[in-house]
Structures are given as structure tokens and as C-alpha cells.
Design an enzyme around this catalytic site. Sequence first.
Site, short mmCIF file in Angstrom:
data_model
loop_
_atom_site.label_atom_id
_atom_site.label_comp_id
_atom_site.label_asym_id
_atom_site.label_seq_id
_atom_site.Cartn_x
_atom_site.Cartn_y
_atom_site.Cartn_z
N TYR A 140 15.76 -0.04 -4.22
CA TYR A 140 16.73 0.87 -4.82
C TYR A 140 18.16 0.31 -4.79
O TYR A 140 19.05 0.89 -5.39
CB TYR A 140 16.71 2.22 -4.10
CG TYR A 140 15.56 3.10 -4.51
CD1 TYR A 140 14.27 2.86 -4.04
CD2 TYR A 140 15.75 4.18 -5.36
CE1 TYR A 140 13.21 3.66 -4.41
CE2 TYR A 140 14.69 5.00 -5.74
CZ TYR A 140 13.43 4.73 -5.27
OH TYR A 140 12.38 5.53 -5.64
N LYS A 192 4.50 -2.18 5.62
CA LYS A 192 3.46 -3.10 5.14
C LYS A 192 3.72 -4.46 5.80
O LYS A 192 4.03 -5.45 5.14
CB LYS A 192 3.54 -3.17 3.61
CG LYS A 192 2.43 -3.95 2.93
CD LYS A 192 1.10 -3.23 2.88
CE LYS A 192 0.05 -4.14 2.24
NZ LYS A 192 -1.32 -3.58 2.34
N ASP A 225 -0.72 1.66 2.67
CA ASP A 225 -1.95 1.97 1.92
C ASP A 225 -2.89 2.83 2.77
O ASP A 225 -3.46 3.82 2.31
CB ASP A 225 -2.63 0.70 1.40
CG ASP A 225 -2.72 -0.43 2.44
OD1 ASP A 225 -2.14 -0.29 3.54
OD2 ASP A 225 -3.39 -1.44 2.15
N ASP A 249 9.36 6.97 -1.32
CA ASP A 249 9.32 7.64 -2.63
C ASP A 249 7.87 7.92 -3.02
O ASP A 249 7.54 9.02 -3.47
CB ASP A 249 9.99 6.75 -3.68
CG ASP A 249 9.90 7.37 -5.06
OD1 ASP A 249 10.21 8.57 -5.18
OD2 ASP A 249 9.49 6.67 -6.00
N ASP A 253 5.38 11.85 -2.93
CA ASP A 253 4.69 12.53 -4.04
C ASP A 253 3.27 12.91 -3.62
O ASP A 253 2.78 14.01 -3.93
CB ASP A 253 4.64 11.67 -5.31
CG ASP A 253 5.79 11.98 -6.26
OD1 ASP A 253 6.90 12.29 -5.76
OD2 ASP A 253 5.59 11.93 -7.49
#
Length: 312
Positions: A140, A192, A225, A249, A253
Site C-alpha cells: 500500500y 508468510k 494461507d 486486507d 474480507d
Amino acid sequence: MTQNDPLKVAVIGGDGTGPEVAAEGVKVLEAVAAMEGIPCELADFDYGGDRYLSTGEVLPDGAIEELGKFDAILLGAVGHPDVPPGILEKGLLLELRFAFDQYINLRPVKLYPGVETPLAGRGPDDIDFVVVRENTEDMYAGVGGFLKKHTPDEVALQTAVYTRKGCERCIRWAFEYTRKRNQRKFLTLVAKTNVLTYGHDLWQRTFDDVAKEYPDVKTDYNHVDACCMWMVKNPDFYDVIVTTNMFGDIITDLAGIIQGGMGVAAGGNINPEPGGTSMFEPMGGSAPKYTGKKMINPIAAVSAAQLMLETL
Ligand code: IPM
Ligand code: MN
């Protein structure tokens, strides 16, 4: 703000159904403030797609300075069908996050009684956690560029930027928040580290360093993941998650749908420093086709107002 100062709130209704849900949030905010004896000063700002289409600018000169005089901003929604994607998101939402250095993105994930979740056999007791997303760095940050643009040899770079200061202040805030949230005191770092061996190595080392100052907080680590899988299979596992901007982000969701949809989710963009201006928003988006139809449940805007009062 100190205890006796009025709470100064800038209301940016924004686009589509944003203004109508923000108005309901304001009603609750004013009612609670009156009950608690908190003087409240509100001011409306017309920033958003319509203003952009008529003036050609998203935020006028001096807007940041003006908004900076407020303790908080309540943002309805950004997104206008006649404005190409990215302009309002970058020019308003991300601009304010960066300009006010709102380095915490706080996303409570709570399934309210009576709200349906797509997770079979799960109820309000199972879905009650919080995501603390870093809000100023990562992909970002806007670092990158093109080489040989519009040629067959085109190269695009979109760089993930992580700083020690940026991740440490977010991680530290997450530890403080976890300590206060409830008796579980359980903080999971989501990243990650098996692939992003520079940036997320920095995150992991910083997390481990800060953890030493919080021996009462239990910690864990999930790859992002795997987190997506666990969030569906065992949402009750989580208490507080701290994560990077881009992964935050995406997983919020997923978290939003398990709490019943983005229409019930609220978020805070917080600058926790003294005098900082924070921004609170319902996550549902502008849903332009429902504008004025009184069909959008304003519970997310009410929750955004709640988050504002809790935070300030
Ligand atoms: C969010 C939104 C924003 C983001 C968009 C609208 C720029 O998806 O707050 O999660 O990517 O941060
Ligand atoms: Mn998002």
C-alpha cells in the site's frame, strides 16, 4: 482530547448509501454521548464521488489541515459508479489513512445473535475475534513503477515496504490490546515467513522481541494461507490476530463474511498517538443502487460509532 474537551467528529458521508448509514451512526453517537455526559461537536463534509465529478478534485486544498482539527472522522463509504476505480479509494480513504498516520486498522469480527453465518454449525460464541492490521506500509506504500510500459517487454514493480518502526508500533499496540481485551490474552501473528524471507522475517523478529515484554500474553504464528483455512474450520481458535497491511486486507474480507457479511462489519483506522485523528467506517461499501431506499442495515455504521467511542 482530555476528559472535559468536547469530542469533535468530522462526518464524511461519502457516496451512495454512505450518507444515510452514517446519519444513523451519528444518531447513536449523539445519544450515547448525551447519556455519558460527553459534549459532542459534529461537522459534515461533502467529500466523495459527486464532489469529485463536479470539481475535479477529491480533497480540496486545506482539507487535511481542516480534518486534523477533529478527534475522529466517521466515514460512510467511498465508491461512485461514474468514477473509475482507484481514484476515490486512493484520493480519499488511503490519503486520509496516510496523512493522519492511522497505523492501526482495527477490525472486530463478531457474529451477533440472530445474524446468519455461512459457517455450518457455528454461532455467536464461536466467532468473536479481532484483526489488527498494519495500515501504512506493505504494498500500500505506493512504491513501484513501470519499465518499458505498453511494450511487450513491460515490467511492473509493486514493492512491499516494511520498516522496523512500522511493524513494531503495530505489533506493540496489538500486544497492549490483547492484554486488555479479555482473559484469553492470545495473540497470533499472521504472515508468510516461509516465502517472504526478508519482510516477514523482520515482522517475525520484531514480534518475538516485543513478546518478551508481554509474558502474560500467549502467542502463536500462522502462515496467511493456513489462517484462511483455520478461520473457516476453527474460528473460535482466534482471539487477536496481528498482520501486515496486504494480508490484513484479504483476511478481513473472509472474516467479514463469517460474521454475517460486510454489511455488519465496522473498522477503525487509528492513530493512537496523543492528538492523533482516527477514522471509523462501516465496511459495506457504497451500494449505490440502494441509495435512498432505506434498505441498508445501518448496524455497521452504529458499530463504527461504538468503535470510535471505545477507542477515544
Ligand atoms: C478496506 C478496503 C480498502 C483497502 C480499499 C477500499 C482501498 O478494501 O478497508 O479493507 O484495501 O484497504
Ligand atoms: Mn478490504
